[in-house]
Motif scaffolding. Structure first.
Motif, short mmCIF file in Angstrom:
data_model
loop_
_atom_site.label_atom_id
_atom_site.label_comp_id
_atom_site.label_asym_id
_atom_site.label_seq_id
_atom_site.Cartn_x
_atom_site.Cartn_y
_atom_site.Cartn_z
N ALA A 108 0.89 -1.17 0.00
CA ALA A 108 0.00 0.00 0.00
C ALA A 108 0.92 1.21 0.00
O ALA A 108 1.26 1.76 1.05
CB ALA A 108 -0.91 0.01 1.22
N HIS A 122 -3.39 8.15 5.16
CA HIS A 122 -3.08 6.88 4.50
C HIS A 122 -2.47 5.88 5.49
O HIS A 122 -2.83 4.69 5.49
CB HIS A 122 -2.12 7.11 3.34
CG HIS A 122 -2.72 7.82 2.17
ND1 HIS A 122 -4.06 7.85 1.92
CD2 HIS A 122 -2.14 8.54 1.17
CE1 HIS A 122 -4.30 8.53 0.82
NE2 HIS A 122 -3.14 8.96 0.35
N PHE A 193 -4.60 3.75 -3.44
CA PHE A 193 -5.41 4.83 -2.86
C PHE A 193 -6.08 5.65 -3.95
O PHE A 193 -5.48 5.94 -4.99
CB PHE A 193 -4.55 5.73 -1.97
CG PHE A 193 -4.01 5.02 -0.77
CD1 PHE A 193 -4.79 4.85 0.37
CD2 PHE A 193 -2.73 4.51 -0.77
CE1 PHE A 193 -4.30 4.20 1.48
CE2 PHE A 193 -2.22 3.84 0.34
CZ PHE A 193 -3.01 3.68 1.47
N GLY A 203 -8.64 3.48 0.58
CA GLY A 203 -7.74 2.39 0.24
C GLY A 203 -8.48 1.34 -0.56
O GLY A 203 -9.34 0.63 -0.02
#
Length: 542
Positions: A108, A122, A193, A203
């Motif tokens: 991620a 995030h 994202f 996400g």
């Protein structure tokens, strides 16, 4: 109407049903597919750093990816754990991403050019266990992890007295290494994202079959990944599908993060680029600066414009700049795993449609079905009727990570995109705007992109964004925020207002006025952040 047999699409009760994909996905998952392709193409060049000129073979890249996977496993990274990177592009920036997928862990990634609040959001959302960070981002990652209350092990790509250096992560070897094999292709392989242009980023969980499917779709439709120029970091889907598609074909990626017109032309010619993905902002920068006289673009097969709306006028100018190149708009969303509306380079009929309809993003790709609905009633619309695009398919996202995503699907299981568009009698799609960016003036629905398209035809305007401001009399008042071309400062507000008034219906008039700025707030991939722009204007900060 075009023959449905001719274009391999069917229209049933105003639902467009795409054909079945012609490829078979690797059932063992993305990591296994990448490992096998990299092993098979060991002798080929995988990536090039255009700044240093250093070339990296698949053999060397695979060795580092396996080494990083072994090291991550030794410190406790397990399948479904989240890892992150925060770095600009270089020859090692993809290594933790591939290594994590080899282990069944979930990358991620972050972009170091994100704002502090976005970065904190995030990290709080993904809660990564380890972060691979470049030198300039260490302090930012430290501070945002502390703000998010997340304990993250930091590995730096640079020399460091405080943190583990990346070089220590790629020394282990195991000739018997086997990548993680999925039990179900719908397992989440990566978290990407959303751009945050209309609100807080989400996400987006994409599965192994989604990412493999997207890579194979682009390849099967003739996109040439022999030598791909990519600017986006792994925070964005465009970098991920460029990586997957290149590895699957044994192609080469030229990796850099800084786009400037001058360096673009140099890289294009020096490395015989065959494919490049632009945002509309990149395209407008190229048009402002012009094409060097002696540059050779004969190797360039595909210029894909994605990420935002671009009117047909600058697109036709861009096509003139790249004669002989397939230069067109494409449409997709991260929630849909990538580009799902484009023109098939291997189909002569579709290529003829691409040339004759510069405003179209293409036709629906295999593996998806589409319906267009009236946003307020949900009624399904037919050809040449504008509404919200909704899709079904095997490559749709799993949902949002640690967030509710139920409102993205309607009662019948169609993913609601939030985008307005229509298709014509040839099943060519035209993207109009984001629903959240439209507004009403005197009860009329106004699409800012229509006004922006007219503004960009003004010889003095290089970039434009239109937002609706609250107005008691009309409901909303369209306001234009524009950047002028160099040497055009004599243009005033009245000139721009008059220019639009002479070319558009009164409902599109710039009743909110015009603001002149040097720059517009952009995402790191070049999308205009209209939500943020409107907030700045309403708060009086712009």
């Amino acid at each position: 109407m075009a023959s449905t047999e001719r274009i391999n699409l069917e229209l049933d009760s105003n639902v467009i049903r795409g054909e079945t994909p012609s490829f078979v996905l690797e059932p063992k998952g993305l990591g296994y597919a990448l490992f096998e392709c990299m092993s098979r193409n060991r002798h080929l060049i995988a990536q090039i750093d255009p700044i240093s000129g250093v070339k990296d073979t698949y053999e060397h890249l695979l060795g580092r990816c396996v080494g990083a996977a072994l090291k991550m496993r030794s410190i406790g990274i397990r399948p479904k754990d989240v890892i992150t990177t925060c770095t600009l592009n270089h020859l090692n920036s993809c290594v933790p991403v591939i290594a994590a997928i080899f282990l069944g862990a979930i990358p991620a990634c972050l972009d170091p050019r994100l704002g502090r609040s976005e970065m904190t959001h995030h990290i709080k959302l993904a809660k990564p266990k380890i972060a691979f960070v470049d030198q300039g981002s260490i302090e930012l990652v430290e501070e945002t992890c502390a703000e998010a209350g997340v304990d993250v092990q930091i590995v730096t790509f640079a020399e460091s007295d405080r943190y583990t250096e990346f070089g220590e992560f790629v020394t282990e070897r195991d000739d018997e290494f086997h990548p993680y094999e999925v039990g179900d292709g719908r397992e989440t392989a990566s978290i990407l994202f959303s751009s945050g242009t209309t609100g807080l980023p989400k996400g987006i969980c994409l599965s192994h079959q989604s990412l493999l499917g997207q890579g194979n779709l682009l390849i099967s439709r003739g996109i040439c990944f022999q030598t791909t120029l990519t600017y986006s970091t792994y925070h964005w889907l465009s970098a991920t599908f460029a990586l997957v598609s290149a590895v699957l074909t044994g192609g080469c990626r030229v990796v850099t993060s800084l786009f400037t017109p001058r360096t673009f032309w140099t890289i294009l010619e020096r490395y015989s680029i065959t494919n490049v993905l632009f945002t509309p902002v990149h395209a407008m920068e190229l048009l402002r600066n012009g094409r060097p006289e002696a540059v050779n673009t004969s190797q360039l097969r595909d210029v894909i414009i994605g990420g935002d709306i671009l009117s047909s006028h600058p697109l036709e100018e861009l096509r003139a700049m790249f004669p002989g190149t397939n230069c067109n708009l494409s449409y997709g969303q991260t929630e849909l795993s990538g580009l799902i509306v484009n023109f098939n380079r291997l189909d002569r009929r579709e290529m003829a449609l691409m040339r004759s309809k510069p405003g179209s993003s293409g036709l629906l790709v295999p593996g998806f079905s589409c319906k267009i609905v009236e946003p307020s009633t949900g009624a399904t619309l037919g050809p040449n009727q504008t509404g919200e695009l909704c899709f079904k398919g095997d490559f749709v996202m799993n949902g949002y990570y640690n967030s509710d995503s139920s409102d993205r699907w309607d009662a019948d299981g169609w993913l609601r995109t939030g985008d307005l568009g229509y298709y014509d009698e040839d099943f060519c799609f035209f993207i109009v705007d984001r629903i959240k960016e439209t507004f009403k003036v005197k009860s009329f629905h106004i699409s800012p992109s229509f006004i922006e398209g007219v503004l960009l035809t003004h010889p003095a305007i290089s970039l434009a964004a239109v937002v609706g401001l609250p107005d008691e009399e009309n409901g909303n008042a369209p306001l234009a925020v524009v950047c002028l071309k160099e040497g055009s400062h004599a243009v005033g507000e009245e000139d721009v207002v008059k220019y639009v008034a002479e070319r558009m219906h009164d409902k599109y008039a710039l009743r909110g006025g015009v603001k002149f700025v040097d720059t517009l707030p952009l995402t790191t991939t070049g999308k205009i952040k209209k939500y943020h722009l409107r907030e700045l204007i309403i708060s009086g900060k712009l």
